[in-house]
Design a protein around this motif. Structure first.
Motif, PDB file in Angstrom:
ATOM      1  N   GLN A  64      -2.538   1.998  -8.307  1.00 10.85           N
ATOM      2  CA  GLN A  64      -1.783   3.220  -8.583  1.00 10.85           C
ATOM      3  C   GLN A  64      -0.525   2.898  -9.377  1.00 10.85           C
ATOM      4  O   GLN A  64      -0.221   3.563 -10.369  1.00 10.85           O
ATOM      5  CB  GLN A  64      -1.408   3.923  -7.288  1.00 10.85           C
ATOM      6  N   ALA A  65       0.210   1.886  -8.956  1.00  9.25           N
ATOM      7  CA  ALA A  65       1.440   1.522  -9.653  1.00  9.25           C
ATOM      8  C   ALA A  65       1.141   1.112 -11.091  1.00  9.25           C
ATOM      9  O   ALA A  65       1.834   1.539 -12.021  1.00  9.25           O
ATOM     10  CB  ALA A  65       2.146   0.393  -8.919  1.00  9.25           C
ATOM     11  N   GLY A  66       0.120   0.315 -11.277  1.00 12.15           N
ATOM     12  CA  GLY A  66      -0.229  -0.128 -12.623  1.00 12.15           C
ATOM     13  C   GLY A  66      -0.646   1.005 -13.534  1.00 12.15           C
ATOM     14  O   GLY A  66      -0.238   1.068 -14.702  1.00 12.15           O
ATOM     15  N   SER A  67      -1.433   1.926 -13.018  1.00 12.53           N
ATOM     16  CA  SER A  67      -1.889   3.027 -13.873  1.00 12.53           C
ATOM     17  C   SER A  67      -0.738   3.959 -14.240  1.00 12.53           C
ATOM     18  O   SER A  67      -0.697   4.482 -15.354  1.00 12.53           O
ATOM     19  CB  SER A  67      -3.008   3.804 -13.179  1.00 12.53           C
ATOM     20  N   MET A 102      -5.239  -1.216   1.237  1.00 10.43           N
ATOM     21  CA  MET A 102      -3.990  -0.484   1.015  1.00 10.43           C
ATOM     22  C   MET A 102      -3.154  -1.158  -0.065  1.00 10.43           C
ATOM     23  O   MET A 102      -2.608  -0.485  -0.952  1.00 10.43           O
ATOM     24  CB  MET A 102      -3.188  -0.398   2.318  1.00 10.43           C
ATOM     25  N   VAL A 103      -3.060  -2.478   0.005  1.00 13.75           N
ATOM     26  CA  VAL A 103      -2.273  -3.214  -0.980  1.00 13.75           C
ATOM     27  C   VAL A 103      -2.880  -3.068  -2.372  1.00 13.75           C
ATOM     28  O   VAL A 103      -2.184  -2.760  -3.344  1.00 13.75           O
ATOM     29  CB  VAL A 103      -2.148  -4.703  -0.577  1.00 13.75           C
ATOM     30  N   LEU A 104      -4.179  -3.245  -2.475  1.00 19.79           N
ATOM     31  CA  LEU A 104      -4.833  -3.151  -3.782  1.00 19.79           C
ATOM     32  C   LEU A 104      -4.763  -1.738  -4.353  1.00 19.79           C
ATOM     33  O   LEU A 104      -4.516  -1.555  -5.555  1.00 19.79           O
ATOM     34  CB  LEU A 104      -6.284  -3.615  -3.672  1.00 19.79           C
ATOM     35  N   GLY A 145       3.424   3.931  -5.587  1.00 20.72           N
ATOM     36  CA  GLY A 145       2.335   2.966  -5.452  1.00 20.72           C
ATOM     37  C   GLY A 145       2.825   1.637  -4.904  1.00 20.72           C
ATOM     38  O   GLY A 145       2.181   1.027  -4.049  1.00 20.72           O
ATOM     39  N   LEU A 146       3.971   1.181  -5.395  1.00 18.60           N
ATOM     40  CA  LEU A 146       4.540  -0.064  -4.873  1.00 18.60           C
ATOM     41  C   LEU A 146       4.956   0.086  -3.410  1.00 18.60           C
ATOM     42  O   LEU A 146       4.798  -0.840  -2.613  1.00 18.60           O
ATOM     43  CB  LEU A 146       5.723  -0.499  -5.725  1.00 18.60           C
TER      44      LEU A 146
END
Length: 57
Positions: free
Chosen positions: A21-24, A14-16, A37-38
């Motif tokens: 998602q946040a990075g993309s 879940m964390v990864l 995402g965060l």
């Protein structure tokens, strides 16, 4: 012991997934979805704390 390992794997996934998602979405300049995402990563951290860390005590 095996059940605890499965819960840890779910929490880490879940964390990864939230971080990916946040990075993309940051790269695409979509800040609202990056925040989601965060948030998902924070939920994963909470899951890890509740189901793995405090289950020992």
């Amino acid at each position: 012991m095996v059940q605890k390992r499965h819960k840890a794997i779910i929490g880490i996934a879940m964390v990864l997934l939230g971080l990916v998602q946040a990075g993309s979405y940051v790269v695409q300049s979509e800040l609202m979805f990056a925040i989601f995402g965060l948030l998902y990563s924070c939920i994963g951290i909470g899951y890890l704390w509740a189901e793995v860390h405090t289950a020992d005590r």
